[in-house]
Scaffold this motif. Sequence first.
Motif, PDB file in Angstrom:
ATOM      1  N   UNK A 190       0.830  -1.209   0.000  1.00 46.88           N
ATOM      2  CA  UNK A 190       0.000   0.000   0.000  1.00 46.88           C
ATOM      3  C   UNK A 190       0.862   1.255   0.000  1.00 46.88           C
ATOM      4  N   UNK A 191       1.929   1.257   0.778  1.00 50.63           N
ATOM      5  CA  UNK A 191       2.810   2.421   0.828  1.00 50.63           C
ATOM      6  C   UNK A 191       3.584   2.583  -0.476  1.00 50.63           C
ATOM      7  N   UNK A 192       3.942   1.476  -1.100  1.00 50.37           N
ATOM      8  CA  UNK A 192       4.602   1.539  -2.403  1.00 50.37           C
ATOM      9  C   UNK A 192       3.685   2.190  -3.439  1.00 50.37           C
ATOM     10  N   UNK A 193       2.444   1.728  -3.504  1.00 43.49           N
ATOM     11  CA  UNK A 193       1.507   2.270  -4.494  1.00 43.49           C
ATOM     12  C   UNK A 193       1.168   3.731  -4.183  1.00 43.49           C
ATOM     13  N   UNK A 194       1.097   4.052  -2.909  1.00 47.40           N
ATOM     14  CA  UNK A 194       0.877   5.445  -2.544  1.00 47.40           C
ATOM     15  C   UNK A 194       2.013   6.339  -3.008  1.00 47.40           C
ATOM     16  N   UNK A 195       3.235   5.839  -2.897  1.00 45.70           N
ATOM     17  CA  UNK A 195       4.392   6.615  -3.354  1.00 45.70           C
ATOM     18  C   UNK A 195       4.385   6.759  -4.874  1.00 45.70           C
ATOM     19  N   UNK A 196       4.032   5.690  -5.583  1.00 48.08           N
ATOM     20  CA  UNK A 196       3.971   5.764  -7.040  1.00 48.08           C
ATOM     21  C   UNK A 196       2.900   6.756  -7.499  1.00 48.08           C
ATOM     22  N   UNK A 197       1.797   6.821  -6.780  1.00 49.61           N
ATOM     23  CA  UNK A 197       0.772   7.811  -7.099  1.00 49.61           C
ATOM     24  C   UNK A 197       1.288   9.230  -6.888  1.00 49.61           C
ATOM     25  N   UNK A 198       2.067   9.413  -5.831  1.00 52.01           N
ATOM     26  CA  UNK A 198       2.527  10.755  -5.465  1.00 52.01           C
ATOM     27  C   UNK A 198       3.636  11.257  -6.384  1.00 52.01           C
ATOM     28  N   UNK A 199       4.682  10.469  -6.568  1.00 49.47           N
ATOM     29  CA  UNK A 199       5.847  10.900  -7.342  1.00 49.47           C
ATOM     30  C   UNK A 199       5.766  10.549  -8.826  1.00 49.47           C
ATOM     31  N   UNK A 200       4.974   9.522  -9.138  1.00 46.67           N
ATOM     32  CA  UNK A 200       4.717   9.116 -10.530  1.00 46.67           C
ATOM     33  C   UNK A 200       5.976   8.886 -11.363  1.00 46.67           C
ATOM     34  N   UNK A 201       6.957   8.096 -10.873  1.00 48.35           N
ATOM     35  CA  UNK A 201       8.099   7.751 -11.732  1.00 48.35           C
ATOM     36  C   UNK A 201       7.708   6.818 -12.861  1.00 48.35           C
ATOM     37  N   UNK A 202       6.617   6.074 -12.661  1.00 47.95           N
ATOM     38  CA  UNK A 202       6.023   5.262 -13.727  1.00 47.95           C
ATOM     39  C   UNK A 202       4.510   5.457 -13.667  1.00 47.95           C
ATOM     40  N   UNK A 203       3.857   5.216 -14.789  1.00 50.35           N
ATOM     41  CA  UNK A 203       2.394   5.231 -14.829  1.00 50.35           C
ATOM     42  C   UNK A 203       1.912   3.806 -14.613  1.00 50.35           C
ATOM     43  N   UNK A 204       1.331   3.547 -13.450  1.00 54.93           N
ATOM     44  CA  UNK A 204       1.055   2.163 -13.087  1.00 54.93           C
ATOM     45  C   UNK A 204      -0.418   1.778 -13.140  1.00 54.93           C
ATOM     46  N   UNK A 205      -1.313   2.724 -12.963  1.00 61.51           N
ATOM     47  CA  UNK A 205      -2.724   2.372 -12.805  1.00 61.51           C
ATOM     48  C   UNK A 205      -3.330   1.748 -14.064  1.00 61.51           C
ATOM     49  N   UNK A 206      -2.960   2.223 -15.228  1.00 62.21           N
ATOM     50  CA  UNK A 206      -3.502   1.643 -16.463  1.00 62.21           C
ATOM     51  C   UNK A 206      -2.921   0.265 -16.761  1.00 62.21           C
ATOM     52  N   UNK A 207      -1.700   0.027 -16.338  1.00 64.58           N
ATOM     53  CA  UNK A 207      -1.021  -1.219 -16.690  1.00 64.58           C
ATOM     54  C   UNK A 207      -1.301  -2.358 -15.708  1.00 64.58           C
ATOM     55  N   UNK A 208      -1.589  -2.017 -14.470  1.00 67.71           N
ATOM     56  CA  UNK A 208      -1.833  -3.055 -13.461  1.00 67.71           C
ATOM     57  C   UNK A 208      -3.160  -2.793 -12.758  1.00 67.71           C
ATOM     58  N   UNK A 209      -4.287  -2.979 -13.471  1.00 71.37           N
ATOM     59  CA  UNK A 209      -5.596  -2.709 -12.863  1.00 71.37           C
ATOM     60  C   UNK A 209      -5.885  -3.601 -11.654  1.00 71.37           C
ATOM     61  N   UNK A 210      -5.233  -4.778 -11.610  1.00 70.07           N
ATOM     62  CA  UNK A 210      -5.423  -5.652 -10.449  1.00 70.07           C
ATOM     63  C   UNK A 210      -4.951  -4.963  -9.172  1.00 70.07           C
TER      64      UNK A 210
END
Length: 218
Positions: free
Chosen positions: A176-196
């Motif tokens: 959860x903290x990893x995904x929260x960080x990815x949402x905040x800093x956005x070094x990669x776009x993850x939501x479209x690629x990993x909908x699971x």
Amino acid sequence: MSMTLDKPLALRGAGDGGRAILRTTLTSPYGRKVRMAAQVLGLSDRIELIPADTRDPSDDLREQNPLGKMPCLMTDGETLYDSRVILEFLDSLAEGRGILPRDGRERFHCLTQACLADGVTDAALLMVYEGRFRGAEKISEEWLAHQRGKVERGLSALAAQPPDPARTDAAAISLACTLGYLDWRAPVTWRDRWPELVTWLDRFSTVEPAFKATEAPT
């Protein structure tokens, strides 16, 4: 270390009425792991958060942790780092609801998943730091691609076998903290690629109030 809930977490020299000190910031994904775990385990009121600045050579964080990294937890008997060690320590104090299975294959599976999530965060941080600490002419696209590959492979593995979103353990907290960080800093776009993982985070954040409670102020 023999420390139980019969003797509260305490500062060095502060007696039983003191609180442990957590050196971190509200934006650190690793510090957030510790803050989430403390809330889940009912230990938040025994921990005082004191901000740290890893880039400031005068910050005494470097005396508390020779690596100058956060989070760092100071109790009446030990100074503990990094987040994985601190989570194990907090879990050892828990009565009833723990965040780590006690033994066997389940325990090591949970620890491995937590380590994988942390590794994704490590790589994402390095991508962010590449842009923050280097001039545009010095940024290495090869280095960024190397770290991006770690993030992508890690997210694919976690999407294929995520932790149980209805059970708040060390693996779920870490992811959860990893995904929260990815949402905040956005070094990669993850939501479209990993909908699971989007579905997983939506469910986890609904089940576990500590996730939203530990979001950094905007």
